[in-house]
Design an enzyme around this catalytic site. Structure first.
Site, PDB file in Angstrom:
ATOM      1  N   THR A   7      -4.313  -1.392   3.626  1.00  0.00           N
ATOM      2  CA  THR A   7      -5.197  -0.483   4.354  1.00  0.00           C
ATOM      3  C   THR A   7      -6.486  -0.266   3.581  1.00  0.00           C
ATOM      4  O   THR A   7      -6.459  -0.036   2.371  1.00  0.00           O
ATOM      5  CB  THR A   7      -4.500   0.879   4.587  1.00  0.00           C
ATOM      6  N   LEU A  65      -3.484   4.993  -0.400  1.00  0.00           N
ATOM      7  CA  LEU A  65      -3.516   4.176   0.802  1.00  0.00           C
ATOM      8  C   LEU A  65      -2.654   2.949   0.547  1.00  0.00           C
ATOM      9  O   LEU A  65      -2.594   2.440  -0.578  1.00  0.00           O
ATOM     10  CB  LEU A  65      -4.945   3.732   1.138  1.00  0.00           C
ATOM     11  N   ASP A  66      -1.974   2.442   1.597  1.00  0.00           N
ATOM     12  CA  ASP A  66      -1.249   1.184   1.462  1.00  0.00           C
ATOM     13  C   ASP A  66      -2.194   0.108   0.948  1.00  0.00           C
ATOM     14  O   ASP A  66      -3.396   0.139   1.239  1.00  0.00           O
ATOM     15  CB  ASP A  66      -0.700   0.734   2.822  1.00  0.00           C
ATOM     16  N   MET A  67      -1.657  -0.841   0.216  1.00  0.00           N
ATOM     17  CA  MET A  67      -2.478  -1.918  -0.321  1.00  0.00           C
ATOM     18  C   MET A  67      -3.296  -2.591   0.781  1.00  0.00           C
ATOM     19  O   MET A  67      -4.478  -2.914   0.592  1.00  0.00           O
ATOM     20  CB  MET A  67      -1.598  -2.956  -1.022  1.00  0.00           C
TER      21      MET A  67
END
Length: 557
Positions: free
Chosen positions: A408, A404-406
């Site tokens: 998110t 996951l994106d940081m």
């Protein structure tokens, strides 16, 4: 914009209630200082009301030929101790490098007395000669004849080779039958006859190759007369262009706070000299300030106008300086100034805990907080990977199945051994995993559901931002459905069919997507306390038993 000294602009309202910044802005990630916000608003009022020049920003609905622009404001103290600001635009505006109230370029390529126009004219002459040669009717005729002859030759050779293969098969069969019915001497004679036929066909193939090669060689020789001339001109153009770029880069000379001057040839290594370097607003502003003896206090840059088709730029939003062009230049120019610390070096996950919502012998499912790296970064090692590695020291394999994106938050599955990692990762590769994200959008959608298909690739000039690119981008597909509307915002469920970097963020923010950025998106929208994007549902097959498991973690917004 009222001016008191060259491009120095005084504030039109009192700034007495505001304190001055103690350190200069870290330009690659910042919250604009209140005085920079006031300066930007004053500049924006000027842009909306001035009539001295015309430029289509795409704000009147006329998007054909519209070009949005990045503008910058630099809060300064002038030699008289007055506080005001400087303004600049990136590149050129209204087909000009010089407009009233804006700082001039560091080097004016468009100046009629500049060597650039004369050298560019010479390169244009070479371009015209190249275009003339490349479009010469005789060259095109030779190319067509060569391609036709190659095709004809290929067909003739293939046909003969196919016939030879069939004849060889038939001779083999005849030889086998003759061996059974003919006496030794008669069989030898018959066998020699078959060998002779084989030799004749091989000679026929040789002669055909020689005959066609002569024709092809003649056509290629005539075509080469054109291609050699084209190659010479192309090499000449490359040499002239390289020399011109070197000369241009030498003219872009930048001051820093200590009075040291460096040009672009000094700043960039030979293999990394991006086009347009030195034309961005930030370097223009600082160079002018140092040149005039002004003290830079803070800066901010904002976008004005319609977004480019490939990028995501929101009208009036503030943005950091770009990395590929500006970071090397600003690294030199900021020497001698006290600059804010780089917030990207601060571990945002400090004090945050990983919540494990499912655990067995082979896998975990966690609920990752926002601003928490999935894997170690260049500067920060604290991450889901390092935390899980420390908590489960006997776990083997890569652990991380997907990321996951940081920024998110939400559900991630972790494999505790190599076998389960392989089985789980295969499901993600084959796209058999069901994923649902909740997002809060900064605006009201008029549609209830739909599909978004915009190919994505990294913006090489401004990592980690992604951009839409139909030529080099990877396919990216998202299904969305509206859940509710609340106070001018829209809550949606997002179902990514692919897993590209920043896919959901770009698909929401881009003008060809939902054209409504996610609340708190500091890259594609407006920064808030957090990015309102959460992976709230994950359904997959257990890596050992095959049982379908569904996990839900409700969005915290």
């Amino acid at each position: 914009m009222s001016q008191t000294d060259a491009c120095f602009t005084a504030f039109t309202q009192s700034i007495a209630e505001h304190t001055l910044p103690t350190r200069f802005t870290f330009p690659f990630y910042y919250d604009p200082h209140p005085l920079c916000i006031l300066a930007a608003e004053q500049l924006q009022q000027h842009l909306a009301s001035q009539h001295n020049w015309q430029h289509n920003f795409g704000l009147t609905g006329q998007l054909q030929g519209a070009i949005g622009k990045m503008f910058g404001v630099l809060l300064v103290e002038n030699v008289s101790g007055e506080i005001g600001f400087l303004a600049a635009f990136s590149g050129k505006l209204a087909e000009s490098n010089h407009l009233p109230g804006f700082v001039p370029p560091v080097f004016d390529l468009l100046n009629q007395n500049s060597f650039f126009l004369a050298e560019q004219a010479k390169i244009n002459q070479v371009n015209q000669m190249l275009e003339s040669l490349e479009s010469d009717p005789r060259r095109l005729e030779l190319m067509a004849a060569l391609y036709a002859e190659q095709d004809k030759t290929s067909q003739a050779l293939d046909s003969l080779k196919q016939q030879m293969a069939e004849d060889k098969k038939m001779r083999k069969q005849q030889r086998a039958e003759a061996e059974k019915t003919l006496q030794n001497e008669a069989f030898m004679v018959f066998s020699r006859e078959l060998d002779q036929k084989s030799i004749q066909q091989k000679l026929q193939l040789r002669d055909l190759k020689l005959a066609t090669q002569t024709s092809l060689t003649e056509l290629q020789s005539q075509l080469n007369e054109f291609e050699n001339k084209i190659a010479v001109l192309a090499a000449q153009r490359k040499k002239q262009s390289s020399a011109l770029q070197q000369a241009i880069f030498a003219k872009y000379q930048f001051l820093n706070a200590g009075g040291e001057v460096k040009n672009l040839n000094d700043i960039f290594v030979e293999s990394e000299k991006p086009a347009g370097a030195g034309e961005c607003a930030a370097p223009k502003l600082l160079h002018y300030a140092f040149n005039q003896g002004f003290k830079p206090l803070a800066m901010a840059e904002f976008w004005w106008g319609a977004s480019p088709k490939s990028e995501v730029r929101q009208h009036q939003n503030f943005y950091p300086a770009c990395l590929s062009k500006c970071q090397p230049i600003l690294s030199h120019m900021l020497q001698g100034l006290e600059v804010d610390d780089n917030p990207l070096l601060v571990n945002p996950a400090e004090g945050l805990e990983l919540s494990i919502i499912y655990q067995d012998d082979v896998m975990l499912v966690i609920n990752k907080p926002a601003e928490f790296l999935s894997v170690p970064g260049k500067s920060i090692t604290d991450s889901v990977y390092t935390r899980i590695k420390a908590q489960f020291p006997n776990a083997s394999g890569p652990l991380i199945v997907h990321r996951l994106d940081m920024s998110t938050s939400g559900l991630m599955v972790i494999a505790l051994n190599k076998r389960s990692h392989q089985a789980l990762q295969k499901q993600f590769i084959l796209r058999t995993v069901t994923k649902r994200y909740a997002a809060l959008l900064d605006g009201e959608l008029s549609v209830q559901s739909g599909d978004i298909s915009l190919p994505l690739r990294v913006d090489l000039a401004d990592r980690p931002r992604q951009m839409v690119c139909y030529e080099h981008g990877k396919a990216a597909h998202t299904y969305f459905e509206v859940i509710s509307h609340q106070a001018g915002r829209t809550k949606v469920h997002l179902y990514p069919k692919t897993g590209r970097t920043h896919q959901l963020r770009v698909h929401c923010a881009h003008t060809l997507g939902l054209n409504t950025p996610i609340v708190g998106d500091d890259l594609y929208g407006k920064k808030e306390q957090r990015l309102h994007l959460h992976a709230e549902l994950l359904a997959l097959a257990h890596p050992i038993t095959g049982e379908v498991l569904t996990f839900i973690a409700q969005a915290p917004f």
